[in-house]
Design a protein around this motif. Sequence first.
Motif, PDB file in Angstrom:
ATOM      1  N   ALA A  84       0.836  -1.208   0.000  1.00  0.00           N
ATOM      2  CA  ALA A  84       0.000   0.000   0.000  1.00  0.00           C
ATOM      3  C   ALA A  84       0.870   1.257   0.000  1.00  0.00           C
ATOM      4  O   ALA A  84       0.539   2.252  -0.663  1.00  0.00           O
ATOM      5  CB  ALA A  84      -0.926  -0.013   1.217  1.00  0.00           C
ATOM      6  N   LEU A  85       1.980   1.229   0.734  1.00  0.00           N
ATOM      7  CA  LEU A  85       2.886   2.382   0.734  1.00  0.00           C
ATOM      8  C   LEU A  85       3.486   2.613  -0.647  1.00  0.00           C
ATOM      9  O   LEU A  85       3.631   3.761  -1.084  1.00  0.00           O
ATOM     10  CB  LEU A  85       3.994   2.179   1.761  1.00  0.00           C
ATOM     11  N   MET A  86       3.835   1.547  -1.356  1.00  0.00           N
ATOM     12  CA  MET A  86       4.377   1.710  -2.711  1.00  0.00           C
ATOM     13  C   MET A  86       3.349   2.391  -3.615  1.00  0.00           C
ATOM     14  O   MET A  86       3.705   3.226  -4.447  1.00  0.00           O
ATOM     15  CB  MET A  86       4.780   0.353  -3.288  1.00  0.00           C
ATOM     16  N   TYR A 177      10.728  -0.866  -8.494  1.00  0.00           N
ATOM     17  CA  TYR A 177      10.473  -2.199  -7.939  1.00  0.00           C
ATOM     18  C   TYR A 177       8.974  -2.475  -8.020  1.00  0.00           C
ATOM     19  O   TYR A 177       8.170  -1.799  -7.376  1.00  0.00           O
ATOM     20  CB  TYR A 177      10.944  -2.266  -6.485  1.00  0.00           C
ATOM     21  N   ASN A 178       8.588  -3.468  -8.823  1.00  0.00           N
ATOM     22  CA  ASN A 178       7.163  -3.728  -9.025  1.00  0.00           C
ATOM     23  C   ASN A 178       6.774  -5.166  -8.729  1.00  0.00           C
ATOM     24  O   ASN A 178       5.789  -5.675  -9.255  1.00  0.00           O
ATOM     25  CB  ASN A 178       6.752  -3.355 -10.453  1.00  0.00           C
ATOM     26  N   LEU A 179       7.560  -5.850  -7.876  1.00  0.00           N
ATOM     27  CA  LEU A 179       7.229  -7.219  -7.506  1.00  0.00           C
ATOM     28  C   LEU A 179       6.364  -7.224  -6.251  1.00  0.00           C
ATOM     29  O   LEU A 179       6.287  -6.250  -5.517  1.00  0.00           O
ATOM     30  CB  LEU A 179       8.513  -8.019  -7.282  1.00  0.00           C
ATOM     31  N   ASN A 180       5.728  -8.361  -6.000  1.00  0.00           N
ATOM     32  CA  ASN A 180       4.718  -8.418  -4.943  1.00  0.00           C
ATOM     33  C   ASN A 180       5.309  -8.451  -3.543  1.00  0.00           C
ATOM     34  O   ASN A 180       4.779  -7.845  -2.623  1.00  0.00           O
ATOM     35  CB  ASN A 180       3.811  -9.639  -5.149  1.00  0.00           C
ATOM     36  N   PHE A 181       6.408  -9.160  -3.358  1.00  0.00           N
ATOM     37  CA  PHE A 181       6.953  -9.350  -2.012  1.00  0.00           C
ATOM     38  C   PHE A 181       7.803  -8.136  -1.639  1.00  0.00           C
ATOM     39  O   PHE A 181       9.018  -8.134  -1.805  1.00  0.00           O
ATOM     40  CB  PHE A 181       7.742 -10.652  -1.940  1.00  0.00           C
ATOM     41  N   THR A 182       7.127  -7.114  -1.130  1.00  0.00           N
ATOM     42  CA  THR A 182       7.745  -5.818  -0.923  1.00  0.00           C
ATOM     43  C   THR A 182       8.163  -5.627   0.531  1.00  0.00           C
ATOM     44  O   THR A 182       7.388  -5.912   1.447  1.00  0.00           O
ATOM     45  CB  THR A 182       6.753  -4.695  -1.307  1.00  0.00           C
ATOM     46  N   ILE A 329       1.582  -3.320 -12.856  1.00  0.00           N
ATOM     47  CA  ILE A 329       0.955  -3.563 -11.556  1.00  0.00           C
ATOM     48  C   ILE A 329      -0.337  -2.778 -11.401  1.00  0.00           C
ATOM     49  O   ILE A 329      -0.843  -2.613 -10.331  1.00  0.00           O
ATOM     50  CB  ILE A 329       1.920  -3.193 -10.417  1.00  0.00           C
ATOM     51  N   ALA A 330      -0.862  -2.277 -12.496  1.00  0.00           N
ATOM     52  CA  ALA A 330      -2.072  -1.487 -12.408  1.00  0.00           C
ATOM     53  C   ALA A 330      -3.316  -2.290 -12.713  1.00  0.00           C
ATOM     54  O   ALA A 330      -4.358  -1.751 -13.027  1.00  0.00           O
ATOM     55  CB  ALA A 330      -1.983  -0.297 -13.374  1.00  0.00           C
ATOM     56  N   GLY A 331      -3.194  -3.613 -12.648  1.00  0.00           N
ATOM     57  CA  GLY A 331      -4.362  -4.469 -12.822  1.00  0.00           C
ATOM     58  C   GLY A 331      -4.707  -4.715 -14.261  1.00  0.00           C
ATOM     59  O   GLY A 331      -5.795  -5.167 -14.573  1.00  0.00           O
TER      60      GLY A 331
END
Length: 332
Positions: A84-86, A177-182, A329-331
């Motif tokens: 959410a912060l990203m 950085y656009n990966l899920n495990f942030t 990452i915008a769906g």
Amino acid sequence: MPASNSGTIDLSVVVPVYASAGTLPALVSRLRSFLDQLGRTYEMVFVDDASPDDSWRVLTDLQEANGGLITAVQLMRNFGQHNALMCGFRHCRGAYIVTLDDDLQNPPEEIGKLLQTIEARGLDVVYGRFQSKRHALARNVGSYLVNLFFRTVFRTPITVSCFRIMRREVLENILSYNLNFTYIDGLLAWNTQRIGEVDVEHAPREHGRSGYSPTKLVVLALNLFTNFSVLPLQVASGVGFLAATGGFAMGIYYLVQYWLSNIVVPGYASTIVAVFVLGGLQLLSLGLLGEYVGRLHLNVNRKPQYTVRQSRPAVGSDRDHHDNEPRAIAGQ
């Protein structure tokens, strides 16, 4: 001082929101009261991480009541605080960016200490260090372990927290950085060594309970280890080496006992010990490898970092925030 309609402003406050309808009005009021005294342009960016309560309705009401000061974004499901912060980072414009929790345990008035420290010492990132945490015991233990892992991986004495300030220059370096495990603190530590801390107050929670359960803290720790370090694999290799050495020594011991005719049931002790010790080590090693391979699999399949349901830019702003948001990452 309200933000201008375009271009970079002095300060952005980014707040991830989860089940905090009861604290948001007071948080916005205290933020405005303090930030207005600074005499700098500022904005507030709130990211609703699929709250189960009326947080989104409260945010939209607060946005309408506070003119061009608030940008509100709603995610389609709960992605976690760091993701959410990203999202919030990609919607902010500040030369300095402050992050804090939505529960008023990070007093907005303490932002001045962060700002003064980062400017006076020429740092890129400054964390608020809590002298006395007002969390539940389980949360404090989880936070301690996460910090212990962070200091081990990055070899730093810094205590990280959700209350931080960073310069725009270092923020720009982590937006790709656009990966899920942030894990934001890991991304920051990858990009700069000019990181400091300053003592700040930590207030008791007045409403609800923390959204960080022990399970979520464990997941955060795994994100830290498996995304930013090969230390678990090195530990598994070391343990395997020690087990092999121990097994070799044990083999010599039982061989000597056999020569001395001290073995009552031949083969039993050595078989049982070997099965339990080596079987456990193999499962441990496979589990660690599975964590790495599983995360690689999900990232290769482009599991989204977050997806936005709707975005409400600050009233009067002519900036299209989505132009700064990676399409991957915008769906879409």
